[in-house]
Write a protein that holds these residues in place. Structure first.
Motif, PDB file in Angstrom:
ATOM      1  N   VAL A 668      52.467   9.277 -12.133  1.00 18.87           N
ATOM      2  CA  VAL A 668      53.045  10.088 -11.240  1.00 18.87           C
ATOM      3  C   VAL A 668      53.027   9.982  -9.789  1.00 18.87           C
ATOM      4  CG1 VAL A 668      53.142  12.392 -10.144  1.00 18.87           C
ATOM      5  CG2 VAL A 668      53.038  12.228 -12.835  1.00 18.87           C
ATOM      6  N   ASN A 669      51.743   9.367  -9.265  1.00 23.21           N
ATOM      7  CA  ASN A 669      51.490   9.034  -7.936  1.00 23.21           C
ATOM      8  C   ASN A 669      52.391   7.741  -7.706  1.00 23.21           C
ATOM      9  OD1 ASN A 669      50.559   8.163  -5.479  1.00 23.21           O
ATOM     10  ND2 ASN A 669      48.385   8.083  -6.220  1.00 23.21           N
ATOM     11  N   PHE A 670      52.338   6.748  -8.488  1.00 26.45           N
ATOM     12  CA  PHE A 670      52.892   5.610  -8.403  1.00 26.45           C
ATOM     13  C   PHE A 670      54.470   5.578  -8.259  1.00 26.45           C
ATOM     14  CE2 PHE A 670      54.780   1.734 -10.572  1.00 26.45           C
ATOM     15  CZ  PHE A 670      54.787   0.843  -9.565  1.00 26.45           C
ATOM     16  N   LEU A 671      55.118   6.461  -9.113  1.00 26.53           N
ATOM     17  CA  LEU A 671      56.445   6.456  -9.006  1.00 26.53           C
ATOM     18  C   LEU A 671      57.029   7.232  -7.970  1.00 26.53           C
ATOM     19  CD1 LEU A 671      57.414   6.596 -13.026  1.00 26.53           C
ATOM     20  CD2 LEU A 671      57.680   4.757 -11.321  1.00 26.53           C
ATOM     21  N   SER A 673      55.708   8.407  -5.020  1.00 28.17           N
ATOM     22  CA  SER A 673      55.549   7.788  -3.854  1.00 28.17           C
ATOM     23  C   SER A 673      56.704   7.080  -3.507  1.00 28.17           C
ATOM     24  CB  SER A 673      54.262   6.939  -3.707  1.00 28.17           C
ATOM     25  OG  SER A 673      53.036   7.510  -4.167  1.00 28.17           O
ATOM     26  N   CYS A 674      57.030   5.955  -4.356  1.00 32.65           N
ATOM     27  CA  CYS A 674      58.233   5.208  -4.046  1.00 32.65           C
ATOM     28  C   CYS A 674      59.513   5.786  -3.872  1.00 32.65           C
ATOM     29  CB  CYS A 674      57.947   4.065  -4.946  1.00 32.65           C
ATOM     30  SG  CYS A 674      56.722   3.120  -5.411  1.00 32.65           S
ATOM     31  N   ASN A 675      59.490   6.557  -4.997  1.00 31.51           N
ATOM     32  CA  ASN A 675      61.171   7.511  -5.139  1.00 31.51           C
ATOM     33  C   ASN A 675      61.372   8.210  -3.949  1.00 31.51           C
ATOM     34  OD1 ASN A 675      61.270   6.103  -7.424  1.00 31.51           O
ATOM     35  ND2 ASN A 675      61.776   7.762  -8.556  1.00 31.51           N
ATOM     36  N   ILE A 676      60.190   9.042  -3.461  1.00 33.04           N
ATOM     37  CA  ILE A 676      60.379   9.928  -2.321  1.00 33.04           C
ATOM     38  C   ILE A 676      60.602   9.182  -1.170  1.00 33.04           C
ATOM     39  CG2 ILE A 676      59.420  11.691  -0.852  1.00 33.04           C
ATOM     40  CD1 ILE A 676      58.141  12.582  -3.499  1.00 33.04           C
ATOM     41  N   SER A 677      59.873   8.028  -1.015  1.00 28.16           N
ATOM     42  CA  SER A 677      59.933   7.398   0.333  1.00 28.16           C
ATOM     43  C   SER A 677      61.464   6.685   0.348  1.00 28.16           C
ATOM     44  CB  SER A 677      59.241   5.995   0.270  1.00 28.16           C
ATOM     45  OG  SER A 677      59.275   5.203  -0.592  1.00 28.16           O
ATOM     46  N   GLU A 678      62.049   6.453  -0.853  1.00 25.94           N
ATOM     47  CA  GLU A 678      63.391   5.718  -0.822  1.00 25.94           C
ATOM     48  C   GLU A 678      64.334   6.861  -0.311  1.00 25.94           C
ATOM     49  OE1 GLU A 678      64.323   4.649  -4.640  1.00 25.94           O
ATOM     50  OE2 GLU A 678      62.689   3.257  -4.585  1.00 25.94           O
ATOM     51  N   ILE A 679      64.207   8.070  -0.530  1.00 31.39           N
ATOM     52  CA  ILE A 679      65.069   8.997   0.105  1.00 31.39           C
ATOM     53  C   ILE A 679      65.128   8.993   1.311  1.00 31.39           C
ATOM     54  CG2 ILE A 679      65.643  11.611   0.077  1.00 31.39           C
ATOM     55  CD1 ILE A 679      64.568  11.688  -2.959  1.00 31.39           C
ATOM     56  N   PHE A 680      63.627   9.285   1.774  1.00 32.63           N
ATOM     57  CA  PHE A 680      63.332   9.325   3.502  1.00 32.63           C
ATOM     58  C   PHE A 680      63.861   8.307   4.117  1.00 32.63           C
ATOM     59  CE2 PHE A 680      60.603  12.843   2.160  1.00 32.63           C
ATOM     60  CZ  PHE A 680      61.056  13.777   2.823  1.00 32.63           C
ATOM     61  N   ILE A 681      63.664   6.797   3.649  1.00 30.90           N
ATOM     62  CA  ILE A 681      63.976   5.987   4.356  1.00 30.90           C
ATOM     63  C   ILE A 681      65.697   5.685   4.592  1.00 30.90           C
ATOM     64  CG2 ILE A 681      64.165   3.032   4.137  1.00 30.90           C
ATOM     65  CD1 ILE A 681      61.583   3.319   2.349  1.00 30.90           C
ATOM     66  N   VAL A 682      66.368   5.955   3.538  1.00 30.60           N
ATOM     67  CA  VAL A 682      67.937   6.136   3.575  1.00 30.60           C
ATOM     68  C   VAL A 682      68.292   7.055   4.639  1.00 30.60           C
ATOM     69  CG1 VAL A 682      70.174   6.210   2.359  1.00 30.60           C
ATOM     70  CG2 VAL A 682      68.052   4.799   1.422  1.00 30.60           C
ATOM     71  N   LEU A 741      49.132  15.749  -4.477  1.00 27.18           N
ATOM     72  CA  LEU A 741      50.526  15.845  -3.710  1.00 27.18           C
ATOM     73  C   LEU A 741      50.143  15.254  -2.324  1.00 27.18           C
ATOM     74  CD1 LEU A 741      53.145  17.011  -3.967  1.00 27.18           C
ATOM     75  CD2 LEU A 741      52.173  19.258  -2.734  1.00 27.18           C
ATOM     76  N   GLN A 742      48.837  15.278  -1.736  1.00 24.98           N
ATOM     77  CA  GLN A 742      48.646  14.650  -0.588  1.00 24.98           C
ATOM     78  C   GLN A 742      48.791  13.452  -0.636  1.00 24.98           C
ATOM     79  OE1 GLN A 742      47.030  17.509  -1.594  1.00 24.98           O
ATOM     80  NE2 GLN A 742      45.508  18.050  -0.143  1.00 24.98           N
ATOM     81  N   LYS A 743      48.511  12.514  -1.611  1.00 19.70           N
ATOM     82  CA  LYS A 743      48.363  11.218  -1.810  1.00 19.70           C
ATOM     83  C   LYS A 743      49.654  10.810  -1.616  1.00 19.70           C
ATOM     84  CE  LYS A 743      43.946  10.674  -4.390  1.00 19.70           C
ATOM     85  NZ  LYS A 743      43.568  10.514  -5.749  1.00 19.70           N
ATOM     86  N   ILE A 744      50.436  11.338  -2.517  1.00 20.13           N
ATOM     87  CA  ILE A 744      51.650  11.091  -2.731  1.00 20.13           C
ATOM     88  C   ILE A 744      52.732  11.240  -1.470  1.00 20.13           C
ATOM     89  CG2 ILE A 744      54.153  11.716  -3.626  1.00 20.13           C
ATOM     90  CD1 ILE A 744      52.634  12.378  -6.170  1.00 20.13           C
ATOM     91  N   GLY A 745      52.255  12.427  -0.674  1.00 22.79           N
ATOM     92  CA  GLY A 745      53.107  12.513   0.588  1.00 22.79           C
ATOM     93  C   GLY A 745      52.623  11.490   1.505  1.00 22.79           C
ATOM     94  N   ALA A 749      55.086   8.640   3.176  1.00 17.73           N
ATOM     95  CA  ALA A 749      55.039   8.289   4.610  1.00 17.73           C
ATOM     96  C   ALA A 749      54.822   6.998   5.011  1.00 17.73           C
ATOM     97  CB  ALA A 749      54.153   9.573   5.197  1.00 17.73           C
ATOM     98  N   ILE A 750      53.778   6.418   4.399  1.00 22.71           N
ATOM     99  CA  ILE A 750      53.411   5.105   4.839  1.00 22.71           C
ATOM    100  C   ILE A 750      54.783   4.214   4.462  1.00 22.71           C
ATOM    101  CG2 ILE A 750      51.742   3.181   4.896  1.00 22.71           C
ATOM    102  CD1 ILE A 750      49.748   5.084   3.470  1.00 22.71           C
ATOM    103  N   PHE A 751      54.940   4.303   3.165  1.00 21.44           N
ATOM    104  CA  PHE A 751      56.294   3.623   2.907  1.00 21.44           C
ATOM    105  C   PHE A 751      57.558   3.413   3.710  1.00 21.44           C
ATOM    106  CE2 PHE A 751      54.932   3.776  -1.922  1.00 21.44           C
ATOM    107  CZ  PHE A 751      53.890   2.493  -1.832  1.00 21.44           C
ATOM    108  N   THR A 752      57.611   4.899   4.159  1.00 22.90           N
ATOM    109  CA  THR A 752      58.895   4.989   4.903  1.00 22.90           C
ATOM    110  C   THR A 752      58.643   4.564   6.349  1.00 22.90           C
ATOM    111  OG1 THR A 752      58.980   7.186   3.882  1.00 22.90           O
ATOM    112  CG2 THR A 752      60.282   6.726   5.698  1.00 22.90           C
TER     113      THR A 752
END
Ligand code: ATP
Length: 880
Positions: A668-671, A673-682, A741-745, A749-752
């Motif tokens: 869950v953390n792995f997927l 983190s990446c998917n949410i960052s994709e939303i924010f980046i775009v 949740l914090q970890k994912i957040g 954020a870092i990915f973004t």
């Protein structure tokens, strides 16, 4: 004519079997070919085509196909359209479906193997021997050997019965067991429930024993006739799977919302509509964690496989999760905590001194053994070495007798058995009746406190003292009494036979603890799991062993079943946390213990083997049946079967359950983190007016290759080091609890930040490279590389709470291999001109590459920093 109207002789003739020998194995093989396997027809499994169609009908796949269609349309109808885009989207859809189908297939295979392991075996007479065979290989003419707790594997005409009671509710709806009788004969029409000389497939023996000739198997059986296409394995979805499914849906909604915003913002900024639409669609699709469910199934399947290797066969998939939350194990003593290898140590004959069975046997002591041996059902097989089969308590008696140069056979010849009242854990005694010359004798043996009120002759007071002395030495005590009759006893009932007994003596036997039990109990304790011993043995015996094993620290932690029955539920609730040994309990008491614990909020694992244990196994959160000594009924009611009957196996299975949960959290953390960052980046890039940072195809690639490939291997992560030093997982804990949740957040954020930074530099900043000018395409290429690489590398962040330098790469080879593969594919695509243009990437300078690679490592640095700061406190906590 129906089978129940026929006499035994007729059935024997018609089925061409010799009652004393059973079928020969060659004949059985022949019949199996002719008659087919003894199984119900299964509905056809899903074909490959239907699986592919199913995966294509997925909502996200449909959106993608629509996107592909629009892309084709633009390619043909406008000048700057790109035919490859449509093709690529379709290719990616196919790759994604194939990956999912293959991985799901792997998981299914693992789970199907489980079904094989859970296959029913059954005892039949073949070639004159009682053998255990796969119940599906039973044929008409086989002689079934029915015992207390057996599941009846085929319809059969009874030939012998002794107190045989069968529960037929599955067939007749009648829950009260039926007393069967081989001698029942009728010419009348009878309903199934009244065919007293028959037993039926799918019903269970709840008492006594018998033999029967199989008359119908598989679909010909009564159950087969009513079962039109029984569903073999109902696909069980675990609670966690359901919760994650919902989570997936929620994220899809968020992604759709984000896609709408991107579309709107782009439209207002005057971006080309079609391109915008594609980006919005791909964002909606990319942000959906489709692979999550597959990864979860894989993690569960992998866990199940590992448990099977460690002797725990999971019967119901949700048990894998529940195990991780188990906080109390209520365990039988005999055979689970101890070896169930009873050895006679002390014998006391009424009126004599206690004899040490290993030192000096006396004639008096042997007499006690002789009489007691009559009242046993031990089968002695005389091969090269004598082997004893049957109840270990009884084996101990018979073995001790035979070691004193007497044989049970010679006794059985002079004392011919003419009746019996079988042993069960509730009665805690048994009786046999024998003819000896012209006289008759009944022998009763059982727990001393159960027999005590039934003794009329003999010094019971002295026996009580001896019983206590034996108990304190952790010896199980069997009391032996008898009665003589001049005439054949008229009634074979407990009321008639089991009273006015003459006390003969006591036999004390030892059952040593399993060597691994003590360690397993200590391990469970460290993991916040309390072990409770539940036993049919005497409280003194039980306490002595519990103390040795580390279950019991204070004497007041042990109570007897009688004391338990005097307590109200309220009183029990108040004390249950301080009780660790329940002695002389009946299976019915087990349910109260389970429920009292459950009322305290505990998640309870409970062991059981007998027919009467089934309700407690069902009531507990994880019912564990014994694989060796357990009855079919207990196994049917259990969530897990212990193939080695060993307590330590439960603790291992709990560790594995925790590991599975941990791995699902990692996925869950792995997927996410990446998917949410994709939303924010775009979203952010569009809001800043920087243009779309990714094309649809690029996003899809990242999701399938960079997230998909390494993600699948996360389910195989071995357990974290301190997994059994933590408390159990609270049963309703959110998957995001304990900082996930914090970890994912933080990671999203870092990915973004890094991706947007790279994208900005590539798009707008010229001085990065003197040879390649900044442009939107360069920015996209840099952003693509950063997102892909950092996503792949993120798998090493999530795989452990510890620094990546402290985790050996070889501990999960497939994860490492998948990550390398994903990195190679990404790099090749970005370097080879042909694939570059396919994915709308451009050639970038060496400096841009350095930039992309450096930024891709930033999430690892940050995660390492976080781990470095957090770990010292956790290690302290572990030490504490
Ligand atoms: P646990 O509950 O710890 O697994 P158990 O299942 O062996 O123990 P039971 O089989 O219910 O306990 O036995 C309870 C008591 O019944 C024993 O303490 C013993 O005194 C008596 N007992 C056990 N086996 C026999 C037997 N074959 N014949 C007569 N009495 C027996």
């Amino acid at each position: 004519m129906e089978e129940y109207k026929k006499t035994i002789d007729v059935v024997e003739k018609e089925t061409q079997v010799d009652l004393s020998q059973g079928l020969s194995s060659t004949e059985a093989q022949k019949r199996l070919k002719e008659q087919g396997r003894n199984e119900f027809e299964q509905p056809p499994g899903q074909t490959m085509l239907s699986k592919i169609l199913h995966s294509l009908s997925d909502f996200t796949t449909i959106i993608l196909l629509v996107a592909a269609a629009i892309s084709f349309y633009t390619a043909f109808s406008t000048e700057h359209g790109d035919l490859f885009e449509g093709l690529l989207i379709i290719a990616i859809v196919i790759i994604n479906s194939v990956l999912a189908i293959v991985q799901e297939g792997n998981a299914e295979k693992a789970l199907a193997a489980l079904e094989d392991m859970n296959k029913q075996v059954t005892s039949v007479l073949r070639d004159g021997q009682v053998v255990e065979i796969d119940a599906e290989e039973i044929v008409v003419g086989d002689i079934l050997i029915l015992e207390n707790g057996s599941m009846i594997a085929a319809d059969a005409r009874l030939t012998q019965t002794s107190q045989l009671r069968v529960e037929e509710s599955a067939l007749t709806g009648e829950s009260e067991p039926v007393m069967k009788d081989a001698d029942f004969q009728t010419t009348e029409e009878e309903s199934l429930g009244d065919q007293l000389n028959m037993v039926f497939k799918g019903c269970t023996v709840v008492n006594g024993r018998g033999r029967a000739i199989v008359t119908a198997t598989g679909m010909q059986s009564e159950m087969g006739k009513v079962a039109t296409l029984l569903n073999g394995t109902s696909q069980t979805v675990t609670p966690l799977q359901r919760r994650l499914n919902q989570l997936g849906k929620r994220i899809s909604l968020i992604a759709l919302g984000a896609a709408a915003i991107v579309f709107l913002v782009g439209y207002l900024q005057g971006e080309p509509l079609l391109e915008l639409f594609m980006t919005a669609v791909s964002l909606a699709v990319a942000a959906v964690p489709e692979t999550l469910m597959v990864i979860v199934t894989l993690a569960l399947a992998f866990g199940v496989q590992k448990m099977a290797k460690k002797h725990a066969i999971i019967r119901r998939l949700p048990a894998v999760e529940t195990l991780g939350s188990a906080s109390v194990i209520c365990s039988d003593k005999t055979g689970t905590l101890t070896q169930n290898k009873m050895t006679v140590r002390r014998i006391w004959r009424h009126g004599d001194e206690v004899v040490d069975a290993e030192d000096a046997m006396t004639e008096e002591a042997i007499e006690v053994l002789k009489i007691a041996s009559l009242c046993t059902d031990v089968i002695i097989e005389k091969g090269e070495e004598k082997t004893y089969k049957g109840n270990p308590t009884e084996i101990a008696i018979v073995r001790s007798l035979e070691e004193s140069y007497h044989t049970k056979d010679e006794l059985d010849e002079t004392y011919v058995r003419i009746g019996e009242l079988p042993f069960d854990s509730e009665r805690k005694m048994m009786t046999t009746v024998h003819k000896h010359g012209k006289k008759y004798i009944s022998v009763t043996k059982g727990a001393f406190d159960v027999l005590m009120p039934r003794f009329r002759y003999g010094d019971v007071e002295q026996a009580t003292v001896v019983n206590d002395r034996f108990g304190k030495k952790a010896l199980r005590v069997i009391a032996v009494g008898f009665r003589t009759f001049d005439e054949e006893p008229t009634e074979m009932t407990s009321d008639y036979l089991e009273k006015d007994l003459q006390l003969l003596g006591l036999i004390g036997m030892i059952d040593p603890p399993r060597p691994e039990s003590k360690g397993a109990i200590a391990r469970a304790k460290r993991a916040g799991i309390k072990t409770v011993m539940i036993t049919g043995d005497h409280v003194v015996t039980a306490s002595a062993i519990a103390k040795e094993l580390g279950i019991l620290t204070k004497p007041q932690e042990a109570i007897s079943g009688a004391q338990l029955r005097e307590m109200t539920d309220q009183q029990l609730d108040n004390r249950v946390k301080n009780l660790s040994v329940y002695a002389r309990v009946t299976p019915e008491d087990k349910i109260r213990i389970v429920q009292a614990w459950q009322r305290t909020g505990a998640t309870v694992a409970m062991t059981g083997d007998g027919v009467n244990d089934a309700p407690a196994l069902k009531a507990s959160d994880v019912g564990c049946a014994m694989g060796i000594t357990g009855t079919d009924v207990a196994k049917g009611a259990a969530d897990m079967v212990l193939t080695d009957d060993n307590f330590a196996t439960i603790v291992d299975a709990i560790a594995q359950g925790r590991t599975v949960y941990q791995n699902i959290r990692k996925a869950v953390n792995f997927l996410l983190s990446c998917n949410i960052s994709e939303i924010f980046i775009v979203l952010l890039a569009m809001l800043f007016g920087w243009g779309a940072p990714f094309t649809a195809v690029q996003l899809l690639f990242v999701n399938v290759v960079a997230d998909g490939l390494p993600g699948f291997a996360l389910g195989k992560e071995p357990a974290e080091k301190g997994i059994m030093n933590e408390d159990p997982i609270p049963p309703n804990e959110s998957i995001f609890a304990r900082g996930l949740l914090q970890k994912i957040g933080i990671n999203a954020a870092i990915f973004t930040v890094v991706t947007l930074f790279g994208y900005y530099l590539g798009t707008f900043v010229d001085f990065i490279s003197p040879w390649v000018d900044a442009s939107h395409e360069v920015g996209q290429t840099v952003a693509f590389l950063i997102l892909a690489y950092s996503s792949i590398l993120h798998v090493f962040n999530v795989r452990s709470e510890r620094s990546i330098f402290n985790v050996r790469l070889s501990s999960n080879k497939s994860l490492f291999e998948m990550a390398i593969l994903a990195i190679v594919i990404t790099t090749v695509i970005a370097l080879v001109p042909f694939t570059q243009s396919l994915f709308s990437l451009v050639r970038i300078s060496f400096n841009h590459w350095l930039l992309a690679i450096f930024l891709s490592f930033v999430p690892i640095f940050v995660n390492e920093l976080i781990k470095f700061h957090r770990l010292p406190d956790e290690e302290e906590a572990e030490e504490a």
